[in-house]
Design a protein around this motif. Structure first.
Motif, PDB file in Angstrom:
ATOM      1  N   ILE A 180      -1.344  52.032  12.695  1.00  0.00           N
ATOM      2  CA  ILE A 180      -2.041  52.065  13.985  1.00  0.00           C
ATOM      3  C   ILE A 180      -3.282  52.950  13.927  1.00  0.00           C
ATOM      4  O   ILE A 180      -4.185  52.845  14.792  1.00  0.00           O
ATOM      5  CB  ILE A 180      -1.077  52.528  15.096  1.00  0.00           C
ATOM      6  CG1 ILE A 180      -1.538  51.973  16.447  1.00  0.00           C
ATOM      7  CG2 ILE A 180      -0.964  54.039  15.149  1.00  0.00           C
ATOM      8  CD1 ILE A 180      -0.523  52.130  17.540  1.00  0.00           C
ATOM      9  N   ALA A 181      -3.374  53.810  12.894  1.00  0.00           N
ATOM     10  CA  ALA A 181      -4.526  54.700  12.757  1.00  0.00           C
ATOM     11  C   ALA A 181      -5.706  54.028  12.061  1.00  0.00           C
ATOM     12  O   ALA A 181      -6.842  54.518  12.154  1.00  0.00           O
ATOM     13  CB  ALA A 181      -4.123  55.954  11.983  1.00  0.00           C
ATOM     14  N   ILE A 182      -5.459  52.917  11.363  1.00  0.00           N
ATOM     15  CA  ILE A 182      -6.509  52.271  10.573  1.00  0.00           C
ATOM     16  C   ILE A 182      -7.754  51.923  11.386  1.00  0.00           C
ATOM     17  O   ILE A 182      -8.887  52.206  10.946  1.00  0.00           O
ATOM     18  CB  ILE A 182      -5.949  51.020   9.860  1.00  0.00           C
ATOM     19  CG1 ILE A 182      -5.009  51.446   8.725  1.00  0.00           C
ATOM     20  CG2 ILE A 182      -7.076  50.147   9.303  1.00  0.00           C
ATOM     21  CD1 ILE A 182      -4.293  50.292   8.049  1.00  0.00           C
ATOM     22  N   PRO A 183      -7.629  51.306  12.578  1.00  0.00           N
ATOM     23  CA  PRO A 183      -8.849  50.966  13.326  1.00  0.00           C
ATOM     24  C   PRO A 183      -9.733  52.168  13.639  1.00  0.00           C
ATOM     25  O   PRO A 183     -10.963  52.030  13.688  1.00  0.00           O
ATOM     26  CB  PRO A 183      -8.295  50.338  14.615  1.00  0.00           C
ATOM     27  CG  PRO A 183      -6.946  49.821  14.242  1.00  0.00           C
ATOM     28  CD  PRO A 183      -6.425  50.811  13.253  1.00  0.00           C
ATOM     29  N   TYR A 184      -9.141  53.331  13.846  1.00  0.00           N
ATOM     30  CA  TYR A 184      -9.942  54.515  14.138  1.00  0.00           C
ATOM     31  C   TYR A 184     -10.787  54.919  12.929  1.00  0.00           C
ATOM     32  O   TYR A 184     -11.924  55.369  13.081  1.00  0.00           O
ATOM     33  CB  TYR A 184      -9.047  55.668  14.582  1.00  0.00           C
ATOM     34  CG  TYR A 184      -8.336  55.394  15.877  1.00  0.00           C
ATOM     35  CD1 TYR A 184      -9.047  55.278  17.069  1.00  0.00           C
ATOM     36  CD2 TYR A 184      -6.953  55.223  15.926  1.00  0.00           C
ATOM     37  CE1 TYR A 184      -8.411  55.021  18.270  1.00  0.00           C
ATOM     38  CE2 TYR A 184      -6.303  54.964  17.119  1.00  0.00           C
ATOM     39  CZ  TYR A 184      -7.045  54.852  18.284  1.00  0.00           C
ATOM     40  OH  TYR A 184      -6.408  54.573  19.474  1.00  0.00           O
ATOM     41  N   LEU A 185     -10.240  54.755  11.729  1.00  0.00           N
ATOM     42  CA  LEU A 185     -11.023  55.027  10.528  1.00  0.00           C
ATOM     43  C   LEU A 185     -12.141  54.002  10.389  1.00  0.00           C
ATOM     44  O   LEU A 185     -13.293  54.369  10.096  1.00  0.00           O
ATOM     45  CB  LEU A 185     -10.108  54.983   9.298  1.00  0.00           C
ATOM     46  CG  LEU A 185     -10.807  55.147   7.941  1.00  0.00           C
ATOM     47  CD1 LEU A 185     -11.432  56.542   7.831  1.00  0.00           C
ATOM     48  CD2 LEU A 185      -9.824  54.916   6.799  1.00  0.00           C
ATOM     49  N   LEU A 186     -11.839  52.738  10.597  1.00  0.00           N
ATOM     50  CA  LEU A 186     -12.839  51.687  10.456  1.00  0.00           C
ATOM     51  C   LEU A 186     -13.941  51.809  11.512  1.00  0.00           C
ATOM     52  O   LEU A 186     -15.094  51.444  11.260  1.00  0.00           O
ATOM     53  CB  LEU A 186     -12.174  50.314  10.551  1.00  0.00           C
ATOM     54  CG  LEU A 186     -11.180  49.981   9.431  1.00  0.00           C
ATOM     55  CD1 LEU A 186     -10.482  48.657   9.706  1.00  0.00           C
ATOM     56  CD2 LEU A 186     -11.886  49.939   8.081  1.00  0.00           C
ATOM     57  N   GLU A 187     -13.578  52.323  12.679  1.00  0.00           N
ATOM     58  CA  GLU A 187     -14.565  52.513  13.753  1.00  0.00           C
ATOM     59  C   GLU A 187     -15.216  53.887  13.702  1.00  0.00           C
ATOM     60  O   GLU A 187     -15.935  54.277  14.615  1.00  0.00           O
ATOM     61  CB  GLU A 187     -13.875  52.308  15.103  1.00  0.00           C
ATOM     62  CG  GLU A 187     -13.374  50.879  15.313  1.00  0.00           C
ATOM     63  CD  GLU A 187     -12.353  50.758  16.432  1.00  0.00           C
ATOM     64  OE1 GLU A 187     -12.140  51.775  17.140  1.00  0.00           O
ATOM     65  OE2 GLU A 187     -11.769  49.677  16.591  1.00  0.00           O
TER      66      GLU A 187
END
Length: 368
Positions: A156-163
């Motif tokens: 669930i943390a992946i999108p925050y890294l990508l953004e």
């Protein structure tokens, strides 16, 4: 086993009805959004009920009950602070050693986070959820409950890294580390995967990977330093998964064929591509490391998004349908193989038992 098959079939059928829908013109709830909410609710209810109602299901269930007992008695346990504090809080509020509630809380958040992550990141929710169930992530969460909660947090943390919302990404990973410190590896692995690597950089990385064949003792000492409980145990025997190697290799071939169209210049697809490549290298070069799957799963979990996204990029309808059918068949075969070893001591999710009809076996502290 019939229960698990029913759970998989029912939840996948519900998942196929879920489609991302835009808000209506008047910002009201559309029919599709209402259907999504109903389907997701019942999917969550089914998955949570089966996980939370189990008793002594999972190869380390009794060990966790023992850890909870020792934590409550202020004795030493090798578990992380989040697990220990949660156990003490639940036991204190309950007034007795209510391990069932602790397992239920883990089940609640693990299922919730996985569903939320899939809904947010999947291009095709139904396809991605099918792969999630077929690859056994849900059923394997019956064992090592701390690890799978951390895995759900990492996903669930992946999108925050990508953004590029690095603060939120870091906070989530640190929260996950409070329950299983293995998730800290993504603070290195995920930033590496998000990079667009040049050819000369890949060549240097290849040279570094060769060091794993010649410096095994050094890397093992590093692992023992980080995980002292592994010292002089069977965990140091290592091992790898040929099935996961085949899966990573197959996805790599497909992604290379579609690289220019699907991966190149796409930040998200590039991240998933690098995760798959990193997992393949890890399974091949680092088989001597203890429980390599615990690290590899942080990378291979992205397959549930990457594979459907790749297939959707195939313009030829005949080939797209053929590869979709092949992926579904491979997923079903993977699930069958998983169920065939469900009763093995290292997995032991069969026979399924529930606290409604069964009693907990004595733990080590009870025997002594």
């Amino acid at each position: 086993m019939i229960l698990y098959i029913l759970v998989a079939v029912l939840t996948v059928l519900l998942g196929l009805t879920v489609q991302k829908a835009e808000n209506g013109r008047n910002s009201g709830i559309t029919r599709q959004q209402a259907l999504n909410a109903v389907s997701l609710f019942f999917m969550f209810l089914i998955l949570f009920a089966v996980a939370a109602s189990r008793l002594n299901v999972g190869n380390d269930y009794a060990k966790y009950v023992e850890f909870m007992h020792l934590t409550y008695c202020n004795a030493y346990v090798p578990t992380e602070v989040g697990f220990n504090l949660l156990t003490k809080a639940i036991y204190g509020i309950s007034g007795f050693e209510n391990y069932l509630l602790v397992f239920a809380i883990f089940a609640f958040f693990t299922v919730l986070l996985f569903l939320q992550a899939i809904y947010r990141q999947a291009e095709s929710f139904g396809f991605s959820f099918f792969l999630f169930m077929a690859f056994g992530y849900y059923f394997q969460s019956f064992s090592t409950v701390r690890y799978y909660l951390a895995l759900a947090v990492a996903l669930i943390a992946i999108p925050y890294l990508l953004e590029k919302e690095y603060g939120r990404f870091l906070v989530l990973i640190l929260i996950g580390a409070a329950f299983h410190k293995s998730v800290l590896v993504v603070l290195v692995l995920y930033p590496l995967a998000v990079r667009c690597w040049k050819k000369w950089q890949l060549a240097l990385a290849g040279v570094f990977c060769l060091s794993f064949f010649f410096l095994q003792d050094f890397y093992l000492r590093v692992v023992v330093f980080l995980y002292p409980t592994y010292e002089e145990t069977e965990y140091l025997s290592g091992g790898t998964s040929y099935v996961n190697i085949a899966r990573c290799f197959g996805i790599l071939i497909l992604s290379l064929i579609l690289y220019k169209k699907a991966v190149k210049g796409n930040r998200v697809m590039n991240f998933w591509f690098n995760c798959n490549l990193g997992a393949l290298v890890m399974y091949v070069c680092c088989s001597f490391l203890p429980i390599i799957s615990r690290i590899g799963y942080y990378l291979t979990i992205t397959h549930i998004f990457f594979l459907p996204a790749l297939i959707r990029q195939i313009e030829n309808e005949k080939w797209r349908k053929l590869l979709t059918a092949g992926a579904v068949a491979a997923g079903i075969l993977y699930f069958v193989l998983l169920m065939m070893r469900a009763a093995d001591p290292g997995f032991r999710i069969l026979p399924y038992q529930t606290f409604f009809f069964h009693e907990m076996v004595p733990i080590l502290s009870d025997v002594n």
